[in-house]
Design an enzyme around this catalytic site. Structure first.
Site, short mmCIF file in Angstrom:
data_model
loop_
_atom_site.label_atom_id
_atom_site.label_comp_id
_atom_site.label_asym_id
_atom_site.label_seq_id
_atom_site.Cartn_x
_atom_site.Cartn_y
_atom_site.Cartn_z
N TYR A 14 0.80 -1.23 0.00
CA TYR A 14 0.00 0.00 0.00
C TYR A 14 0.83 1.28 0.00
O TYR A 14 0.28 2.37 -0.06
CB TYR A 14 -0.92 0.02 1.23
N HIS A 19 -4.61 6.06 -0.91
CA HIS A 19 -5.15 5.97 0.45
C HIS A 19 -4.05 6.23 1.50
O HIS A 19 -4.37 6.45 2.66
CB HIS A 19 -5.77 4.60 0.66
N TYR A 64 -4.24 -0.60 9.92
CA TYR A 64 -5.04 -0.47 8.71
C TYR A 64 -6.03 0.67 8.92
O TYR A 64 -6.45 0.98 10.03
CB TYR A 64 -5.74 -1.77 8.28
N ASP A 91 -6.55 11.39 3.07
CA ASP A 91 -6.98 11.56 1.69
C ASP A 91 -8.46 11.92 1.64
O ASP A 91 -9.22 11.61 2.55
CB ASP A 91 -6.72 10.28 0.90
N ASN A 112 -13.43 6.11 6.35
CA ASN A 112 -13.43 5.10 7.42
C ASN A 112 -12.37 5.32 8.48
O ASN A 112 -12.57 4.96 9.64
CB ASN A 112 -13.31 3.70 6.82
#
Length: 185
Positions: A14, A19, A64, A91, A112
């Site tokens: 990632y 993100h 996460y 973001d 989230n």
């Protein structure tokens, strides 16, 4: 004491994705100031240092994105940090790439990571610095946020991270969020 949090997902998979814009902003700030993370506790990578005479913690949760609040809350509780002294960098798909917007408090806006922080702190009165990543036109949201920026967008983001560093310095220097919003929004 100030807490500056960059949101993202851990791991090489990632690392350069949209993100992880919050992580990238923190990484830029650390490199610019000759700092590096020296602690791995509270489910995150962090450093506690003094900047401009102020105690400052820079944090990248390693939980996460959807569980970012766990890491943030552990640090907030341990160091007794007031919500108004927190700046969360993340973001935002509802803004063009590299556009920034500061916000004093509020709802999650569908993000989230922010939702997790609000739920875990049981408080939405922390400051946010949103960095635009644009909205997908052809692909799914999940696919979009987990892909890297184009080379053209990387150039735009580099300039944005320089501005974000100035915002972080002003925040550490106890400039009010209203002042920062007027100056940078």
């Amino acid at each position: 004491m100030k807490l500056i949090v960059g949101l993202g997902n851990p791991g090489l998979k990632y690392q350069k994705t949209k993100h992880n814009t919050g992580f990238m902003a923190i990484d830029y700030y650390l490199k610019k100031n000759g700092l590096s993370f020296n602690k791995e506790k509270f489910e995150g990578f962090w450093i506690k240092t003094k900047i401009k005479g102020e105690d400052v913690i820079l944090l990248e949760p390693q939980t996460y994105m959807n569980d970012s609040g766990k890491s943030v809350t552990q640090l907030v509780d341990f160091f007794k940090i007031d919500a108004h002294d927190i700046l969360v960098i993340h973001d935002d798909m509802d803004m063009p790439v590299a556009k920034i917007r500061l916000r004093k408090s509020g709802k999650s806006g569908g993000h989230n990571g922010i939702k997790s922080i609000i739920n875990c702190l049981n408080d939405s009165e922390f400051n946010r610095l949103k960095i635009g990543i644009d909205h997908p036109t052809k692909e799914t949201v999940v696919s979009w946020v987990l892909t890297p920026f184009s080379s053209e967008d990387c150039t735009k983001m580099e300039a944005t991270f320089a501005t974000v560093s100035q915002i972080i310095d002003d925040f550490i220097d106890n400039k009010s969020i209203e002042f920062l919003m007027n100056k940078y929004n």
